[in-house]
Design a protein around this motif. Structure first.
Motif, short mmCIF file in Angstrom:
data_model
loop_
_atom_site.label_atom_id
_atom_site.label_comp_id
_atom_site.label_asym_id
_atom_site.label_seq_id
_atom_site.Cartn_x
_atom_site.Cartn_y
_atom_site.Cartn_z
N TYR A 168 -11.21 -1.59 -5.45
CA TYR A 168 -11.82 -1.14 -6.71
C TYR A 168 -10.99 0.03 -7.19
O TYR A 168 -10.88 1.06 -6.52
N SER A 169 -10.32 -0.13 -8.34
CA SER A 169 -9.35 0.85 -8.78
C SER A 169 -9.77 1.49 -10.10
O SER A 169 -9.70 0.85 -11.14
N PRO A 170 -10.20 2.76 -10.08
CA PRO A 170 -10.57 3.42 -11.33
C PRO A 170 -9.39 3.58 -12.28
O PRO A 170 -9.57 3.74 -13.47
N SER A 171 -8.16 3.54 -11.74
CA SER A 171 -6.99 3.73 -12.59
C SER A 171 -6.84 2.63 -13.62
O SER A 171 -6.33 2.84 -14.70
N GLY A 172 -7.28 1.41 -13.24
CA GLY A 172 -7.13 0.27 -14.15
C GLY A 172 -5.70 -0.15 -14.35
O GLY A 172 -5.40 -0.91 -15.25
N GLN A 173 -4.78 0.34 -13.51
CA GLN A 173 -3.37 0.00 -13.63
C GLN A 173 -2.87 -0.51 -12.30
O GLN A 173 -3.02 0.16 -11.28
N ALA A 174 -2.24 -1.70 -12.31
CA ALA A 174 -1.80 -2.30 -11.05
C ALA A 174 -0.79 -1.42 -10.35
O ALA A 174 -0.85 -1.22 -9.14
N GLY A 175 0.17 -0.87 -11.06
CA GLY A 175 1.20 -0.08 -10.43
C GLY A 175 0.67 1.20 -9.84
O GLY A 175 1.26 1.77 -8.94
N ALA A 176 -0.48 1.70 -10.38
CA ALA A 176 -1.06 2.94 -9.89
C ALA A 176 -2.27 2.70 -9.02
O ALA A 176 -2.98 3.62 -8.67
N ALA A 177 -2.55 1.45 -8.69
CA ALA A 177 -3.76 1.12 -7.93
C ALA A 177 -3.75 1.81 -6.59
O ALA A 177 -2.76 1.82 -5.87
N GLN A 178 -4.89 2.42 -6.25
CA GLN A 178 -5.02 3.06 -4.96
C GLN A 178 -6.48 3.08 -4.57
O GLN A 178 -7.37 2.88 -5.38
N SER A 179 -6.73 3.32 -3.29
CA SER A 179 -8.08 3.24 -2.77
C SER A 179 -8.98 4.30 -3.39
O SER A 179 -8.59 5.46 -3.53
N ALA A 180 -10.18 3.89 -3.75
CA ALA A 180 -11.20 4.81 -4.22
C ALA A 180 -12.37 4.79 -3.25
O ALA A 180 -13.49 5.18 -3.59
N GLY A 181 -12.11 4.34 -2.03
CA GLY A 181 -13.16 4.24 -1.03
C GLY A 181 -13.99 2.98 -1.16
O GLY A 181 -15.04 2.86 -0.51
N VAL A 182 -13.56 2.05 -2.00
CA VAL A 182 -14.28 0.78 -2.16
C VAL A 182 -13.25 -0.35 -2.05
O VAL A 182 -12.48 -0.60 -2.97
N GLY A 183 -13.23 -1.00 -0.92
CA GLY A 183 -12.33 -2.13 -0.70
C GLY A 183 -13.12 -3.37 -0.34
O GLY A 183 -14.31 -3.28 0.03
N PHE A 184 -12.48 -4.53 -0.45
CA PHE A 184 -13.18 -5.79 -0.22
C PHE A 184 -12.37 -6.68 0.71
O PHE A 184 -11.14 -6.68 0.68
N ALA A 185 -13.10 -7.45 1.51
CA ALA A 185 -12.48 -8.37 2.46
C ALA A 185 -13.19 -9.71 2.40
O ALA A 185 -14.41 -9.77 2.23
N ILE A 186 -12.41 -10.79 2.52
CA ILE A 186 -12.98 -12.13 2.59
C ILE A 186 -13.65 -12.30 3.96
O ILE A 186 -13.03 -12.03 4.98
#
Length: 435
Positions: free
Chosen positions: A267-285
């Motif tokens: 979950y990336s608050p930046s909204g930019q792929a190149g700047a994407a970084q963890s915001a403490g919300v990740g997902f796994a299959i």
């Protein structure tokens, strides 16, 4: 450590309903796709000391050390099962003036990701988007490297499953002694608050480990890739263990060292792929989804594996930028739906394939196609699926999401509207649904 420019078309933004920011695929921020027995728990599950002589701070320090020892033992035993994945994809160079003489040359896009061994045969599980090429198939070259090794080995694609965002690889030149499978757990038994350990290569930092907890066990988010490029909503594990670009395809483990999920998105608050970084919300299959799919991936012969097909053709089709797309009733004008006697939402069935699961269940298709204002066609008169397995359905992707983790012999209950009346219909998935 700065990320290289983003170049892979599969590193797309996927927007979940009701979310104000985008879900960004991880593992692509550095380029194209830039990854038996129980672990000794070191007292991690032992009851807390009851002695009244221990001070509060001392007891708290002891609890921390128990957890640390558990993490250390997990990493030491199972990190050798982690695989560092690199890809190369040759794409045509842009030549707006037509001056190029050697059309065989092109730009090489490189990417990194993660994966892990799932069995002693050397099968490596990872995300589809980690190894995907520009044409929707696999990248031109896929290589792996093992923990502590300097040699890179070519890997072959055994099976691709875009709708699940999963892929299976194998490196023929691997030595049997180098194959260190990580045991698979049971994601259906997860509890919120339990420990989660993420392994992978965030930002290209190979063989990194982070720790957190399971924040949610059934978060509904768009994960896979449908034929039209839309994300297919499915159940995912949410964790606050740090997951960043490059972690895609790596394992998420529980406190017993068993794989509970495959890291796939953040979950990336930046909204930019190149700047994407963890915001403490990740997902796994969830690993049970991958476990059910594994036999089909192993038998795919390098080809695509798709979600079960029940023999339904959607009744509303429009032409978009990605080709012909199927729409749900929720996208139509409310007044027009009322005039046609249709519910507010649902998947209108245009046709039913003979001999399929839908035909055996007695579902009905619509009449001849009629043109829609603004382009597209609709087939009226068919059944409308409004729920599947208790989940609301308003598009073909909603039905696919319910079918994703099903296997041969499973039954799925549909709520169907026909002639203004609602009824339950049960689909039984046989072998033909998986071919």
């Amino acid at each position: 450590f700065a990320a290289a420019p983003e170049v892979n078309p599969y590193n797309t933004f996927m927007k979940a309903k009701g979310w104000a920011v985008m879900l960004v695929l991880v593992g692509l921020g550095l380029g194209a796709t830039v990854l038996r027995d129980q672990v000794p728990l070191g007292g991690a599950r032992s009851p807390a000391p009851t002695s009244t002589s221990a001070s509060g701070p001392a007891a708290e320090a002891g609890a921390r050390l128990q957890n640390e020892q558990n993490t250390i033992e997990i990493v030491q035993k199972y990190e050798p099962g982690l695989v560092f994945i690199s890809t190369e994809e040759r794409v045509a160079s842009q030549d707006p003036f037509g001056w190029m003489t050697d059309q065989g040359q092109g730009e090489v896009q490189r990417g990194l990701g993660s994966g892990f061994f799932v069995n002693s045969a050397g099968d490596i599980l990872t995300n589809y988007h980690v190894v995907a090429g520009a044409d929707g198939g696999a990248a031109d070259r896929i290589q792996i490297r093992l923990l502590g090794g300097t040699e890179t080995l070519d890997a072959q694609v055994i099976g691709l499953a875009p709708q699940y965002d999963l892929a299976l690889l194998r490196a023929p030149d691997l030595k049997p002694a180098d194959i260190r499978p990580i045991p698979l757990g049971d994601s259906d038994r997860l509890a919120v608050g339990q420990k989660a350990v993420a392994m992978g290569a965030p930002f290209g930092l190979e063989f990194s480990v982070s720790e957190g907890i399971v924040s949610a066990t059934s978060r509904q988010i768009p994960i896979g890739f449908s034929a039209g490029g839309e994300g297919i909503t499915q159940r995912a594990i949410q964790t606050d263990a740090a997951i960043n670009p490059g972690n895609s395809g790596g394992p998420l483990l529980g406190s017993d060292g068993r794989v509970i999920g495959i890291n796939t998105q953040i979950y990336s608050p930046s909204g930019q792929a190149g700047a994407a970084q963890s915001a403490g919300v990740g997902f796994a299959i969830p690993i049970n989804t991958a476990r059910n799919l594994l036999p089909r991936l192993q038998a795919a012969g390098g080809q695509m594996v798709y979600a079960p097909r029940v023999g339904i053709e959607p009744g509303i089709l429009v032409r978009g930028r990605g080709g012909v797309l199927a729409l749900g009733l929720g996208m139509l004008d409310p007044q027009g739906k009322r005039a046609a006697g249709l519910p507010d939402t649902g998947l209108l069935i245009g046709g039913v394939a003979p001999g399929g699961a839908a035909a055996r269940a007695g579902l009905r298709g619509g009449g001849p196609p009629q043109d829609l204002p603004g382009g597209g066609q609709i087939q009226l008169g068919g059944d409308v699926i409004v729920q599947a397995a208790g989940q609301p359905v308003d598009a073909l992707e909603d039905l696919q999401a319910v079918l994703l983790d099903k296997k041969v012999g499973d039954r799925v209950t549909l709520k169907v509207v026909r002639g203004g009346q609602t009824r339950d219909v049960t689909l039984t998935l046989d072998e033909s649904a998986f071919q």
